[in-house]
Design an enzyme around this catalytic site. Structure first.
Site, PDB file in Angstrom:
ATOM      1  N   ASP A   1      44.502 -73.617  63.479  1.00 10.17           N
ATOM      2  CA  ASP A   1      43.081 -73.561  63.626  1.00 10.17           C
ATOM      3  C   ASP A   1      42.710 -71.996  63.645  1.00 10.17           C
ATOM      4  OD1 ASP A   1      40.383 -74.400  63.635  1.00 10.17           O
ATOM      5  OD2 ASP A   1      40.651 -75.136  65.895  1.00 10.17           O
TER       6      ASP A   1
ATOM      7  N   ARG B   1      35.960 -75.922  78.792  1.00 11.00           N
ATOM      8  CA  ARG B   1      35.169 -75.017  78.874  1.00 11.00           C
ATOM      9  C   ARG B   1      36.281 -73.938  79.579  1.00 11.00           C
ATOM     10  NH1 ARG B   1      30.388 -77.053  80.768  1.00 11.00           N
ATOM     11  NH2 ARG B   1      29.777 -75.694  82.770  1.00 11.00           N
TER      12      ARG B   1
END
Ligand SMILES: *[C@@H]1O[C@H](CO)[C@@H](O)[C@H](O)[C@H]1NC(C)=O
Ligand SMILES: *[C@@H]1O[C@H](CO)[C@@H](O)[C@H](O)[C@H]1NC(C)=O
Ligand SMILES: *[C@@H]1O[C@H](CO)[C@@H](O)[C@H](O)[C@H]1NC(C)=O
Ligand SMILES: *[C@@H]1O[C@H](CO)[C@@H](O)[C@H](O)[C@H]1NC(C)=O
Ligand SMILES: *[C@@H]1O[C@H](CO)[C@@H](O)[C@H](O)[C@H]1NC(C)=O
Ligand SMILES: *[C@@H]1O[C@H](CO)[C@@H](O)[C@H](O)[C@H]1NC(C)=O
Ligand SMILES: *[C@@H]1O[C@H](CO)[C@@H](O)[C@H](O)[C@H]1NC(C)=O
Ligand SMILES: *[C@@H]1O[C@H](CO)[C@@H](O)[C@H](O)[C@H]1NC(C)=O
Length: 688
Positions: free
Chosen positions: A472, A360
Site C-alpha cells: 500500500d 483510528r
C-alpha cells in the site's frame, strides 16, 4: 668566532625554539566534576552531579563536548601531523527495549561548533550536505549503534574510523581480542556497561589504531581496527578534540566517564577506581525498606486488600487485554494496555491524529520514557489467524531502516489490536503536497523524500532477511520525521486482510489509483506491484496531483494518462506541479516523471526493480529510453482505455473521496467502501 661555531649556536637555538614551541598537550580527566571550565559543551551535553559527562539523554538530541583549547596537531601548514594518543571510558544506556540512538563519536575537528551539521544519523558531526567533503578536515572514531545501510554501516554495533565522512574507511563489529590471544570476543556497545577505547596515531608510520575493551580489562595487544591514513593532509595546524553524540528516534543516554589525551606520547592511564559510575539501569529494591514495610503493613494489607480488590476489578475491566501463552516470546514487543491508555490520555479525541481504513490513530507519549508514539487501534473481531499475524508483527518490528516508520510493538484486547509506532512530527506527504494553506513543499525536499522512500522500499524488497511486500505505497503512507526524511508506514499491515478478518473486503488490498493492473487480475501482491504504486507516487509528487482526479477535464482524470500524453508531445515539464512556480531542477523533474511512467508500466516485467530505481534516482545510471519500452504498438492505449473504462463504469463516487482522504500519519485510506469498489471494478472485467 669562527663560522662553524656560529652555525652550531644557531642550530642549537633553533632546536630549543622548536622544543619550546612544541605544545605537547597532555590532560587527564578521571571524571569531569572539576572539568567544567575545561570543556566547551553544546546541545544537550552536560556534566552531571556525579561527575559524568552526559552527551545526550532522550530522543532526537545532539550533544557535544570539546576540550576548550585548540591543540596543535601540526607545527606548520605543510608540516607532518603529530603523533597522539587518547583513551576514554564511555557507557551507553539504551532506552526502550534495548534500542539505542546513533552512538558516540570521538572527534578531531577544526571547529568546536558543529551546529551546521544537523544530521542525527551523522552522529552530529556531519550532515548530508557536508558528508565526504574534503574541506571538513575531520577525523572521528565512531561507536555506532544504528545500522544504516545508506552510510555503508556493517551492522548496528560497530566501531569505525571516519575521515571527512561517516562512511568509515575501516570498521569492525564491536569487540576485542582477549588477553594476548587472537580470540575475538563480542561486545555490545549498548549493554550499559562501561567500556574503554584507546586511539593511537603514529605520525611517522601514519598508522591510526583503535582498541576497545570492557572497563577493567587491560588494553588488548591487538587493536580492533587500524588504518594507514596520512592525517597531515587532513589536519589543520590547530584542531579541537572532543565527543559528539546523537540519539535520533531511539531514546538513549550517552556518557563519558573519563578521558586522557596526550600529544606526542602515550596518554596517561585513567584511574579506574576514581571514575564516576554510570546510573544503574534498574533501581533495586531496598531490602531493608521492603522488610520493614512488610512487617508493618501486614495488618494494613488485609484491610487494603478488600478495597483494592474492588478497585482492581474496576481497573481490570478498563485495562483488560488479551494475553495468551503463545505470546510469551513477544514479550519485548508487547505493550500493556494501561501504558497505552495513559500515553494517549485515555484515547482522548484531542490526541486523535486521524482515521483510516485500518482504524483510528492517536498520538501519545509513554510516561516511562517520554517517547512520543502513534498508536493505531485496529478493530478485529475474529481470533482466527491472529497468531500468524502477531508473529508477523514481531518480525516487522525487527525491520530497521531510517526510511521506515519504526513499529515498536502491539497490544491485544478483545475485539481490538493496538499497534505502536514512532510518532512522525511532520505528518504525511499528501498533506504537504496538497494542503494549499502552507507554503509549498519545495522540490528539493520532495526529491529527498522520494529518494528516501525508494531506499526504504529497496530495503523491504531486497535488503532484509525476508522479502517484505508493502502492498500500500501511497502518499498518505509516506510520513515525514523531524528532519523531513520520508518514511514508509504501515508496511505489511495489509496482510491483516488476508487473514480473513475483514469480510467486507476482497483480497485485493491497496488504494485505487495505486493498484497495479495485474493485481486485480491475479490478486497476488508482488514487488512489481509495489513498484507500480511507487510510480504513481513519483508522478503524484512531481505533479502535485492525485493519481485520479475526477474533477479534472476528462483527458486529465487519470494522471498517468495525462503525463504520458505530455511526454509524447515533448511537453513533459508541463506536468510539473504549478505550485512549485517553476522552481525545480529541470533534469530531476524530468527524471522523476519519466521514472514514474516507467514504474507505472502496465506490464510488470517492463518495470524496473527498486535497486535500479535507486540507481536512477542517485544518477548512477540513466533509465532506459521510455520509447523503447513503452508501447509502440499501442499497448498502453489499450490498457489506458481499459482503466478509463473501469473508472467510468464503476461508481466514481465511491472511489474518489474515500480513496484519498487527507488522513493523518500512517493510516490507510482504505475504507470498507473502497474494498467493495475495488471488487466491483474487478467484476466488471478489468484489464487484459
Ligand atoms: C582545567 O581548568 C583549570 C582552571 O582553568 C586549570 O587549572 C586546569 O589545569 C585545567 N585542567 C586541564 C586538564 O586542562
Ligand atoms: C535521563 O534519562 C533517564 C532515563 O531515561 C531519566 O530517568 C532521567 O530523568 C533523565 N534525566 C534528565 C535530566 O532528563
Ligand atoms: C565542499 O565544501 C565547500 C565549502 O563548504 C563547498 O564550497 C563545496 O562546494 C563543497 N564540495 C562539495 C563537493 O560538496
Ligand atoms: C592474561 O595474560 C597474562 C600474561 O600473558 C596471564 O598471566 C593472565 O593469567 C591472563 N589472564 C587471563 C584472564 O587469561
Ligand atoms: C559476534 O558478532 C558477530 C557479528 O555481529 C557474529 O557473527 C558472531 O556470531 C558473534 N559471535 C559470538 C560468539 O557471539
Ligand atoms: C582494518 O583494521 C583491521 C584490524 O586492524 C586490519 O587488519 C585491516 O587491514 C584494516 N583494513 C583497512 C582497509 O585498513
Ligand atoms: C602526506 O601528506 C602531506 C601533506 O599533503 C604530504 O606532504 C606528504 O608527502 C604525504 N605523505 C605521504 C607518505 O604520502
Ligand atoms: C586512584 O583513585 C583512588 C580513589 O580516588 C585513589 O585512592 C588512588 O590513589 C588513585 N590512584 C592513583 C594512581 O592516582
Amino acid at each position: 668566532m669562527d663560522p662553524i661555531t656560529v652555525w652550531r649556536a644557531l642550530l642549537l637555538l633553533f632546536l630549543l625554539l622548536e622544543l619550546a614551541s612544541s605544545d605537547d598537550s597532555d590532560f587527564v580527566f578521571n571524571g569531569f566534576s572539576r572539568a567544567r571550565g575545561n570543556l566547551s559543551m553544546d546541545g544537550m551535553a552536560e556534566i552531571t552531579l556525579d561527575g559524568l559527562l552526559r552527551l545526550t539523554n532522550g530522543t532526537n538530541l545532539k550533544g557535544q563536548a570539546f576540550y576548550s583549547a585548540p591543540l596543535q596537531f601540526k607545527k606548520s601548514p605543510a608540516g607532518r601531523a603529530s603523533s597522539f594518543s587518547s583513551t576514554f571510558v564511555f557507557g551507553i544506556l539504551a532506552g526502550y527495549s534495548q534500542l539505542s540512538g546513533n552512538g558516540i563519536a570521538f572527534v578531531i575537528s577544526p571547529s568546536k561548533d558543529l551546529r551546521r551539521n544537523f544530521g542525527y544519523q551523522y552522529l552530529g558531526i556531519l550532515s548530508p550536505s557536508t558528508d565526504g567533503n574534503s574541506t571538513n578536515h575531520l577525523v572521528a572514531v565512531e561507536l555506532d549503534t544504528i545500522y544504516n545501510p545508506d552510510l555503508a554501516d556493517i551492522n548496528d554495533n560497530h566501531v569505525g574510523i571516519d575521515v571527512n565522512s561517516v562512511v568509515s574507511i575501516n570498521s569492525s563489529a564491536a569487540g576485542y581480542f582477549a588477553n594476548g590471544t587472537d580470540i575475538f570476543k563480542n561486545l555490545s556497545l549498548i549493554s550499559g556497561d562501561p567500556m574503554q577505547v584507546w586511539i593511537d596515531f603514529d605520525g611517522t608510520e601514519m598508522q591510526l589504531k583503535v582498541t576497545l575493551s570492557p572497563l577493567g580489562v587491560i588494553k588488548p595487544l591487538i587493536p580492533l581496527l587500524s588504518s594507514t591514513v596520512n592525517l597531515s593532509e587532513i589536519f589543520l595546524e590547530e584542531m579541537f578534540v572532543g565527543f559528539s553524540s546523537s540519539t535520533g528516534s531511539f531514546s538513549s543516554s550517552h556518557y563519558i566517564l573519563g578521558w586522557s589525551f596526550k600529544m606526542n606520547g602515550e596518554a596517561r592511564p585513567l584511574n579506574i577506581s576514581s571514575l564516576p559510575s554510570l546510573p544503574s539501569r534498574k533501581t533495586r529494591h531496598n531490602r531493608l525498606a521492603l522488610a520493614l514495610s512488610l512487617s508493618l503493613g501486614i495488618a494494613l494489607l488485609l484491610l487494603l486488600a478488600i478495597s483494592a480488590g474492588l478497585f482492581v476489578l474496576a481497573r481490570k475491566i478498563r485495562y483488560s487485554e488479551l494475553l495468551e501463552d503463545w505470546e510469551e516470546e513477544y514479550g519485548p514487543q508487547r505493550f500493556s494496555y494501561k501504558d497505552l491508555y495513559d500515553a494517549t490520555r485515555g484515547f482522548k479525541e484531542a490526541e486523535l491524529l486521524g482515521v483510516g481504513g485500518f482504524g483510528r490513530v492517536y498520538r501519545g507519549a509513554l510516561s516511562s520514557s517520554g517517547m512520543e508514539i502513534a498508536v493505531k487501534k485496529v478493530s478485529h473481531e475474529s481470533r482466527q489467524g491472529m497468531k500468524e499475524f502477531i508473529a508477523e508483527i514481531a518480525s516487522i518490528g525487527r525491520l530497521r531502516h531510517r526510511n521506515l516508520v519504526q513499529l515498536r510493538g502491539y497490544c491485544r484486547r478483545k475485539g481490538e489490536l493496538l499497534l505502536v509506532y514512532d510518532y512522525m512530527p511532520n505528518g504525511s506527504l499528501d498533506k504537504l503536497i496538497f494542503d494549499q494553506r502552507r507554503p509549498t513543499f519545495d522540490w528539493k525536499q520532495r526529491f529527498h523524500v522520494l529518494r528516501g522512500v525508494a531506499s526504504g522500499l529497496l530495503y523491504l524488497h531486497e535488503e532484509w532477511e525476508k522479502i517484505v511486500i508493502h502492498r500500500d505505497v501511497k502518499a498518505s503512507n509516506v510520513l515525514l520525521d523531524g528532519e523531513l526524511n520520508g518514511r514508509l508506514g504501515d508496511f505489511g499491515l495489509a496482510r491483516l486482510y488476508d487473514h480473513g478478518n475483514y469480510p467486507m473486503t476482497t483480497h485485493v488490498v491497496g488504494t485505487v489509483g495505486y493498484l497495479a493492473p495485474e493485481l486485480t487480475r491475479t490478486g497476488r501482491s508482488t514487488k512489481q506491484a509495489d513498484v507500480y504504486a511507487f510510480g504513481a507516487l513519483l508522478l503524484e509528487t512531481a505533479c502535485g496531483r492525485r493519481p485520479i482526479e475526477q474533477e479534472a477535464p476528462e483527458e486529465e482524470v487519470l494522471l498517468l494518462g495525462w503525463v504520458l500524453k505530455n511526454w509524447r508531445k515533448g511537453t513533459i515539464l508541463d506536468c510539473a506541479d504549478p505550485k512549485l512556480e517553476g522552481k525545480y531542477e529541470g533534469k530531476e523533474m524530468e527524471l522523476v516523471l519519466q521514472l514514474g511512467l516507467l514504474c507505472s508500466h502496465p506490464l510488470p516485467p517492463n518495470r524496473p526493480n527498486m535497486r535500479q530505481v535507486m540507481r536512477y534516482l542517485d544518477g548512477d545510471a540513466s533509465p532506459p529510453e521510455l520509447s523503447s519500452i513503452y508501447l509502440d504498438g499501442g499497448v498502453l492505449e489499450a490498457l489506458q482505455n481499459e482503466i478509463f473504462h473501469r473508472i467510468n463504469t464503476s461508481s466514481l463516487s465511491s472511489i474518489s473521496a474515500d480513496a484519498f482522504p487527507l488522513s493523518g500519519p500512517g493510516f490507510h485510506s482504505l475504507k470498507p467502501g473502497d474494498g467493495s469498489s475495488t471488487s466491483k471494478s474487478r467484476e466488471r472485467g478489468m484489464i487484459v
